[in-house]
Design a protein around this motif. Structure first.
Motif, PDB file in Angstrom:
ATOM      1  N   ASN A 175       0.861  -1.168   0.000  1.00 41.65           N
ATOM      2  CA  ASN A 175       0.000   0.000   0.000  1.00 41.65           C
ATOM      3  C   ASN A 175       0.902   1.224   0.000  1.00 41.65           C
ATOM      4  OD1 ASN A 175      -2.782  -0.900   0.115  1.00 41.65           O
ATOM      5  ND2 ASN A 175      -2.230  -1.787   2.093  1.00 41.65           N
ATOM      6  N   ARG A 206      -4.427   7.722  -0.513  1.00 37.70           N
ATOM      7  CA  ARG A 206      -3.828   6.500  -1.054  1.00 37.70           C
ATOM      8  C   ARG A 206      -3.371   6.777  -2.473  1.00 37.70           C
ATOM      9  NH1 ARG A 206      -5.999   1.214  -3.206  1.00 37.70           N
ATOM     10  NH2 ARG A 206      -4.593  -0.360  -2.378  1.00 37.70           N
ATOM     11  N   VAL A 207      -2.202   6.286  -2.821  1.00 38.91           N
ATOM     12  CA  VAL A 207      -1.673   6.434  -4.181  1.00 38.91           C
ATOM     13  C   VAL A 207      -1.983   5.191  -4.990  1.00 38.91           C
ATOM     14  CG1 VAL A 207       0.427   6.714  -5.569  1.00 38.91           C
ATOM     15  CG2 VAL A 207       0.114   8.061  -3.477  1.00 38.91           C
ATOM     16  N   CYS A 208      -1.626   4.017  -4.448  1.00 34.91           N
ATOM     17  CA  CYS A 208      -1.917   2.767  -5.143  1.00 34.91           C
ATOM     18  C   CYS A 208      -1.715   1.594  -4.193  1.00 34.91           C
ATOM     19  CB  CYS A 208      -1.043   2.600  -6.391  1.00 34.91           C
ATOM     20  SG  CYS A 208       0.723   2.386  -6.065  1.00 34.91           S
ATOM     21  N   ALA A 264      -0.545  -2.521  -4.833  1.00 33.33           N
ATOM     22  CA  ALA A 264      -0.160  -3.496  -5.853  1.00 33.33           C
ATOM     23  C   ALA A 264       0.938  -4.411  -5.318  1.00 33.33           C
ATOM     24  CB  ALA A 264       0.346  -2.773  -7.110  1.00 33.33           C
ATOM     25  N   PRO A 310       4.284  -2.179  -7.075  1.00 37.33           N
ATOM     26  CA  PRO A 310       3.821  -0.816  -7.331  1.00 37.33           C
ATOM     27  C   PRO A 310       4.608  -0.188  -8.480  1.00 37.33           C
ATOM     28  CG  PRO A 310       4.236  -1.151  -4.990  1.00 37.33           C
ATOM     29  CD  PRO A 310       4.766  -2.352  -5.708  1.00 37.33           C
ATOM     30  N   ASP A 327       4.270   5.566 -11.123  1.00 39.50           N
ATOM     31  CA  ASP A 327       3.238   6.159 -10.263  1.00 39.50           C
ATOM     32  C   ASP A 327       3.855   6.769  -9.010  1.00 39.50           C
ATOM     33  OD1 ASP A 327       1.264   5.466 -12.042  1.00 39.50           O
ATOM     34  OD2 ASP A 327       0.441   3.840 -10.816  1.00 39.50           O
ATOM     35  N   MET A 329      -2.842  11.928 -11.952  1.00 40.72           N
ATOM     36  CA  MET A 329      -2.985  10.760 -11.066  1.00 40.72           C
ATOM     37  C   MET A 329      -4.308  10.678 -10.337  1.00 40.72           C
ATOM     38  SD  MET A 329       0.618   9.897  -9.395  1.00 40.72           S
ATOM     39  CE  MET A 329      -0.099   8.363  -8.885  1.00 40.72           C
ATOM     40  N   ASP A 340       5.420   3.435   1.933  1.00 48.72           N
ATOM     41  CA  ASP A 340       5.214   2.096   1.374  1.00 48.72           C
ATOM     42  C   ASP A 340       4.988   1.183   2.572  1.00 48.72           C
ATOM     43  OD1 ASP A 340       5.292  -0.435   0.242  1.00 48.72           O
ATOM     44  OD2 ASP A 340       7.350  -0.270  -0.475  1.00 48.72           O
TER      45      ASP A 340
END
Length: 188
Positions: free
Chosen positions: A13, A57-59, A61, A64, A68, A130, A170
């Protein structure tokens, strides 16, 4: 639940956050212990280094995208805002679909600066391609613990700290750690 894929990679995250100073973090930990005793709360309490207020929140995955992360960092570098004071004066449990409920500290008037910083960050991310227009507003909060027992809404001595920077984090799922990817000062 472990969020690793078949190759053992962790789910990450990536998010922007504010962190309390050490004194406020200790007050939050002491308060959490008191609430656990008072309300019979069980479950893992947040550690001092993970107490934070999520801004955006950015992403999320397994891998990641570096692109991004770089775009998020560029957007963060363009945000201008003076330092402000955060005040959280009550706790409550939020229901969710999982069996564990987060016990969170919130504030009515003490979160105006957080909301303003979120909005400025949102604009910068949108300008960087974004974020989509019309994103929902946030409810600023600091998660104190996760557990199966819900606590009633309770007034608390205000958890108060000066927000002087925000960070890009992160958080690999299951590691119980936050890795700082970048920091940006709040300056007059």
């Amino acid at each position: 639940m472990d969020r690793s894929d078949r190759d053992g990679r962790r789910f990450h995250n990536i998010f922007f956050a504010l962190y309390p100073d050490d004194q406020t973090a200790q007050q939050a930990i002491d308060l959490t212990c008191l609430l656990q005793r008072r309300h019979g709360l069980v479950g893992p309490a947040m550690t001092r280094d993970r107490l934070h207020i999520t801004l955006r929140r950015v992403c999320g995955a397994y891998d990641p995208p570096q692109h991004d992360i770089e775009r998020a960092m560029a957007a963060a570098a363009s945000v201008r805002m003076p330092p402000f004071v955060v005040g959280l004066d009550r706790v409550l449990s939020w229901p969710n679909k999982r069996r564990a409920h987060p016990l969170v500290a919130v504030g009515d008037d003490g979160d105006i600066g957080v909301r303003m910083l979120h909005e400025r960050l949102e604009i910068a991310l949108r300008q960087g391609g974004m974020a989509k227009p019309g994103r929902r507003a946030i409810t600023p909060h600091m998660t104190l613990l996760w557990g199966p027992v819900e606590a009633p809404e309770t007034a608390i001595p205000t958890l108060c700290f000066a927000a002087s920077e925000f960070r890009l984090i992160d958080s690999p799922h299951g590691e119980g750690r936050h890795h700082v990817l970048g920091r940006w000062p709040l300056e007059p």
